[in-house]
Every structure is written in C-alpha cells, then in structure tokens.
Write a protein that holds these residues in place. Structure first.
Motif, PDB file in Angstrom:
ATOM      1  N   LEU A  14     -40.674   2.017  30.785  1.00 11.52           N
ATOM      2  CA  LEU A  14     -40.519   3.248  31.552  1.00 11.52           C
ATOM      3  C   LEU A  14     -40.534   4.466  30.634  1.00 11.52           C
ATOM      4  CD1 LEU A  14     -37.777   2.212  34.147  1.00 11.52           C
ATOM      5  CD2 LEU A  14     -40.234   2.440  34.532  1.00 11.52           C
ATOM      6  N   LEU A  15     -39.875   4.356  29.476  1.00  6.10           N
ATOM      7  CA  LEU A  15     -39.892   5.461  28.512  1.00  6.10           C
ATOM      8  C   LEU A  15     -41.316   5.724  28.033  1.00  6.10           C
ATOM      9  CD1 LEU A  15     -38.336   7.455  26.655  1.00  6.10           C
ATOM     10  CD2 LEU A  15     -38.209   5.573  24.983  1.00  6.10           C
ATOM     11  N   HIS A  16     -42.038   4.673  27.722  1.00  2.00           N
ATOM     12  CA  HIS A  16     -43.430   4.810  27.282  1.00  2.00           C
ATOM     13  C   HIS A  16     -44.271   5.497  28.350  1.00  2.00           C
ATOM     14  CE1 HIS A  16     -47.339   3.889  25.637  1.00  2.00           C
ATOM     15  NE2 HIS A  16     -47.634   3.114  26.656  1.00  2.00           N
ATOM     16  N   GLU A  17     -44.084   5.107  29.598  1.00  2.00           N
ATOM     17  CA  GLU A  17     -44.849   5.717  30.684  1.00  2.00           C
ATOM     18  C   GLU A  17     -44.456   7.177  30.892  1.00  2.00           C
ATOM     19  OE1 GLU A  17     -47.407   4.551  32.302  1.00  2.00           O
ATOM     20  OE2 GLU A  17     -47.343   2.630  31.236  1.00  2.00           O
ATOM     21  N   LEU A  18     -43.197   7.490  30.700  1.00  2.00           N
ATOM     22  CA  LEU A  18     -42.773   8.887  30.837  1.00  2.00           C
ATOM     23  C   LEU A  18     -43.420   9.744  29.758  1.00  2.00           C
ATOM     24  CD1 LEU A  18     -40.982  11.000  32.254  1.00  2.00           C
ATOM     25  CD2 LEU A  18     -39.176  10.423  30.608  1.00  2.00           C
ATOM     26  N   GLU A  19     -43.480   9.233  28.542  1.00  2.00           N
ATOM     27  CA  GLU A  19     -44.143   9.983  27.468  1.00  2.00           C
ATOM     28  C   GLU A  19     -45.609  10.233  27.818  1.00  2.00           C
ATOM     29  OE1 GLU A  19     -44.722   9.718  22.621  1.00  2.00           O
ATOM     30  OE2 GLU A  19     -44.871   7.898  23.835  1.00  2.00           O
ATOM     31  N   LEU A  26     -38.808  16.235  33.064  1.00  2.51           N
ATOM     32  CA  LEU A  26     -38.065  15.824  31.889  1.00  2.51           C
ATOM     33  C   LEU A  26     -38.986  15.855  30.681  1.00  2.51           C
ATOM     34  CD1 LEU A  26     -36.010  12.670  32.998  1.00  2.51           C
ATOM     35  CD2 LEU A  26     -35.149  14.968  32.581  1.00  2.51           C
ATOM     36  N   ALA A  27     -38.449  16.335  29.561  1.00  2.00           N
ATOM     37  CA  ALA A  27     -39.176  16.286  28.289  1.00  2.00           C
ATOM     38  C   ALA A  27     -38.380  15.424  27.326  1.00  2.00           C
ATOM     39  CB  ALA A  27     -39.361  17.688  27.722  1.00  2.00           C
ATOM     40  N   LEU A  28     -39.073  14.745  26.445  1.00  3.52           N
ATOM     41  CA  LEU A  28     -38.393  13.903  25.467  1.00  3.52           C
ATOM     42  C   LEU A  28     -37.837  14.758  24.334  1.00  3.52           C
ATOM     43  CD1 LEU A  28     -40.785  10.823  25.101  1.00  3.52           C
ATOM     44  CD2 LEU A  28     -38.916  11.180  26.704  1.00  3.52           C
ATOM     45  N   THR A  29     -36.609  14.464  23.952  1.00  5.70           N
ATOM     46  CA  THR A  29     -36.025  15.091  22.767  1.00  5.70           C
ATOM     47  C   THR A  29     -36.633  14.441  21.524  1.00  5.70           C
ATOM     48  OG1 THR A  29     -34.239  13.470  22.656  1.00  5.70           O
ATOM     49  CG2 THR A  29     -33.859  15.443  24.011  1.00  5.70           C
ATOM     50  N   GLU A  84     -27.457   3.631  26.647  1.00  2.00           N
ATOM     51  CA  GLU A  84     -27.554   2.579  25.624  1.00  2.00           C
ATOM     52  C   GLU A  84     -27.861   3.168  24.251  1.00  2.00           C
ATOM     53  OE1 GLU A  84     -29.279  -1.124  28.353  1.00  2.00           O
ATOM     54  OE2 GLU A  84     -30.656   0.253  27.345  1.00  2.00           O
ATOM     55  N   ALA A  85     -28.689   4.209  24.218  1.00  3.67           N
ATOM     56  CA  ALA A  85     -29.055   4.826  22.940  1.00  3.67           C
ATOM     57  C   ALA A  85     -27.898   5.594  22.335  1.00  3.67           C
ATOM     58  CB  ALA A  85     -30.261   5.747  23.140  1.00  3.67           C
ATOM     59  N   GLY A  86     -26.997   6.082  23.161  1.00  3.08           N
ATOM     60  CA  GLY A  86     -25.854   6.836  22.664  1.00  3.08           C
ATOM     61  C   GLY A  86     -26.200   8.236  22.210  1.00  3.08           C
ATOM     62  N   THR A  87     -27.371   8.736  22.600  1.00  2.16           N
ATOM     63  CA  THR A  87     -27.785  10.096  22.251  1.00  2.16           C
ATOM     64  C   THR A  87     -28.758  10.597  23.304  1.00  2.16           C
ATOM     65  OG1 THR A  87     -28.691  11.481  20.463  1.00  2.16           O
ATOM     66  CG2 THR A  87     -29.782   9.381  20.855  1.00  2.16           C
ATOM     67  N   LEU A 134     -38.596  10.913  21.401  1.00  2.00           N
ATOM     68  CA  LEU A 134     -39.936  10.696  20.855  1.00  2.00           C
ATOM     69  C   LEU A 134     -39.941   9.575  19.823  1.00  2.00           C
ATOM     70  CD1 LEU A 134     -41.076  14.420  20.451  1.00  2.00           C
ATOM     71  CD2 LEU A 134     -41.996  12.730  22.069  1.00  2.00           C
ATOM     72  N   VAL A 135     -38.885   9.514  19.010  1.00  2.00           N
ATOM     73  CA  VAL A 135     -38.789   8.435  18.023  1.00  2.00           C
ATOM     74  C   VAL A 135     -38.717   7.084  18.721  1.00  2.00           C
ATOM     75  CG1 VAL A 135     -37.302   7.391  16.270  1.00  2.00           C
ATOM     76  CG2 VAL A 135     -37.737   9.854  16.224  1.00  2.00           C
ATOM     77  N   LEU A 136     -37.866   6.994  19.745  1.00  2.00           N
ATOM     78  CA  LEU A 136     -37.730   5.729  20.464  1.00  2.00           C
ATOM     79  C   LEU A 136     -39.015   5.390  21.213  1.00  2.00           C
ATOM     80  CD1 LEU A 136     -35.957   3.368  21.204  1.00  2.00           C
ATOM     81  CD2 LEU A 136     -35.022   4.708  23.115  1.00  2.00           C
ATOM     82  N   ALA A 137     -39.694   6.400  21.759  1.00  2.00           N
ATOM     83  CA  ALA A 137     -40.956   6.151  22.457  1.00  2.00           C
ATOM     84  C   ALA A 137     -42.004   5.587  21.500  1.00  2.00           C
ATOM     85  CB  ALA A 137     -41.460   7.435  23.099  1.00  2.00           C
ATOM     86  N   GLY A 138     -42.012   6.057  20.247  1.00  2.00           N
ATOM     87  CA  GLY A 138     -42.930   5.510  19.262  1.00  2.00           C
ATOM     88  C   GLY A 138     -42.659   4.046  18.984  1.00  2.00           C
ATOM     89  N   HIS A 139     -41.386   3.700  18.862  1.00  2.00           N
ATOM     90  CA  HIS A 139     -41.046   2.294  18.669  1.00  2.00           C
ATOM     91  C   HIS A 139     -41.381   1.481  19.919  1.00  2.00           C
ATOM     92  CE1 HIS A 139     -39.191   2.577  14.735  1.00  2.00           C
ATOM     93  NE2 HIS A 139     -38.486   3.629  15.128  1.00  2.00           N
TER      94      HIS A 139
END
Length: 304
Positions: A10-15, A57-60, A44-47, A64-69
């Motif tokens: 879902l994060l990947h698709e949002l990006e 929504l825009a990625l912080t 879960e990420a705690g940030t 973006l770091v988590l979306a890359g992973h």
C-alpha cells in the motif's frame, strides 16, 4: 519493526499514485481500509511517514526511505514467486501481454507461432488496450509486458521502472482513394489540401501525424477521426479522405485505396516493454526473440 507485505504494498502504491483514493481504486479496496492500514504502518514505524497536503497525503523523508525499501522487498518477493513457479512447473509459465489492433491481427499470430515452436512451455494471454494505456498496465503489474510504439516524429516518453526492447521498425505510408493521385511517391505537403482521416489528437498516432504535418508547414483538415487503422482505411476506400498507415496496418488494407511511399520516409518502432526488475526472466527474453523472428515473417525490419 516488521511491517506486513500488504502494508508495504500500500505504501508503494501511494508513492506511485499519489492519493489514497487512487490506491483504493487500483487495488479494489475502500478508501477507509487503505487509510487504516497506512495509519497502522505509521504506528509500527514509530515516526511520521505521511503529511497532509490539501486533500492528499505526501510522504515524509522517512516515508520515502521506507517506500524505497518497500520497492526492493516487493521486487524480491515477486522474483522469488517466479522462481518457485518455474521450479514447480518445470519452467512452464504464462505471460500476460498487452496488444493493440494491428499487432493483434498480424504480428501476434506470427510471433506466437515462433514462440510455440521454440518454447512450448511458455503460454501467452493477451489483452487489447489502446497503445497509450499499455505502459501503465505493465508498471502496475496488470500485464507482464506490452507492445509500445515510438514514432520518428514523436517518441513516447520513457516510464521509470520499465525497460523497452525494440523488436521491429515499420514504415509509414500515404493512403489515398484509388486513382486520385497520379504519382509514384508523395510528400506530406502534396496532401495538405486534402481532407484527412486520422486518430484523435489524444492518441499517440494522432499526435504523431499532426506533428509530422506541422513540421511540413500545414495543419491537416481532419474530416473524420478514426482510432483504428482498419477503420481509417475503410473511410479512405470510400473516398472520404487520406490517411497515413503503417506496414502492419496495410496488411489488411481494403480494395479501393492506393498506397504511396512518402518522401519524408517516416517510421515507427515497435518495442516490447516490461518492468526493469523482470529483466532476468528468461521467458521475457524468449518472447522478444520470438517476436523479432515473427516480424521477419510478416515483412517488417527486425531489430536485433
């Protein structure tokens, strides 16, 4: 932190898609379900992974770091799935390919015949789409691969995450009602005063033809808009205008037309596109090789 693959997807698709609504529509979820899962991922990420911008929504930076992973993880999972399927089925697989009308009626049968002789373990399903829609379907995983076009007057924009492998080059030719032009070849400017039959300007072909005409000093008077080359050729045969057609389109040309070489010698390149992360899949390489051979069989100039 051990986020689920589902929430990473879902994060990947949002990006990629930019809004929760677009993600929900693409994956057939409700907006609220997507929002809840993304909120859980953030906890879960705690940030903070997202920040509100207007209604979207825009990625912080952390997002973006988590979306890359997430991209890396999802690609590895998909590749592992391909490998397990190939091991289970002894190398057999089924590819889903995007095609359009002129490819489906001519190049597709020739290429599939070659593929079937050399690689009977590879099956192919096809979906007919407008050429403008195929790359998006490959990128989001709806298709394994697709045919795409580049016109000499109007190359298609490259899409991140996709590779494009040329298969063959087609010529483009003037098509006029039979007996209306007394010449062995024409320039586009020779047809400047004629009524035209071409695709609408939102299509890749329609834009390419208009650009070629403007580069030769005129805007075509489009009397009839026709998305399929077969439809345009039928209208030309009825005496309703002139058009341009590719080698593939001309294979099914009707009676009542004359096909004339163009002095400008425009071309279009037929390529196969697939996701960069699938480059090592031997089935995709076999598909491309088969269609290069198939291109020879239908009289196109292959690109090796």
């Amino acid at each position: 932190m051990e986020p689920s693959l589902h929430r990473l997807r879902l994060l990947h698709e949002l990006e990629r898609r930019g809004t929760v609504t677009a993600v929900a529509s693409a994956l057939d979820y409700t907006v609220s379900a997507v929002s809840q899962q993304l909120a859980l991922l953030e906890r879960e990420a705690g940030t903070a992974l997202f920040e509100r911008r207007g209604r979207g929504l825009a990625l912080t930076e952390a997002g973006l770091v988590l979306a890359g992973h997430a991209r890396t993880i999802l690609a590895a999972v998909e590749e592992a799935g391909h490998a397990m399927a190939a091991a289970r089925d002894g190398g057999a697989t089924t590819l889903t390919a995007g095609v359009w009308a002129s490819v489906a009626t001519t190049l597709l049968p020739a290429g599939l015949a070659v593929l079937g002789r050399h690689h009977p373990e590879i099956g192919v399903r096809t979906r007919e789409l407008a050429p403008e829609d195929t790359t998006g379907a490959v990128r989001d995983g709806s298709l394994d691969l697709s045919f795409v076009l580049d016109y000499s007057s109007y190359p298609m924009a490259r899409v991140p995450e996709l590779v494009r492998v040329p298969v063959a080059v087609e010529g483009l030719h003037a098509v006029v009602p039979r007996g209306t032009v007394r010449a062995e070849a024409v320039s586009l400017t020779d047809l400047a005063d004629a009524p035209w039959v071409i695709a609408n300007p939102r299509s890749h072909f329609g834009r390419a033809v208009r650009i070629s005409c403007r580069e030769n000093g005129f805007d075509p008077e489009v009397r009839h808009e026709a998305g399929e080359q077969s439809t345009a050729l039928a209208l030309v045969a009825a005496g309703l205008g002139v058009t341009l057609a590719s080698d593939l389109g001309l294979i099914t040309a009707p009676d009542g037309v004359d096909v004339l070489p163009l002095v400008e010698s425009p071309t279009r390149t037929v390529s196969v596109t697939y996701r960069e992360r699938d480059t090592r899949r031997r089935q995709l390489r076999a598909f491309v090789d088969a269609f290069r051979e198939g291109a020879r069989h239908v009289g196109l100039t292959p690109i090796d």
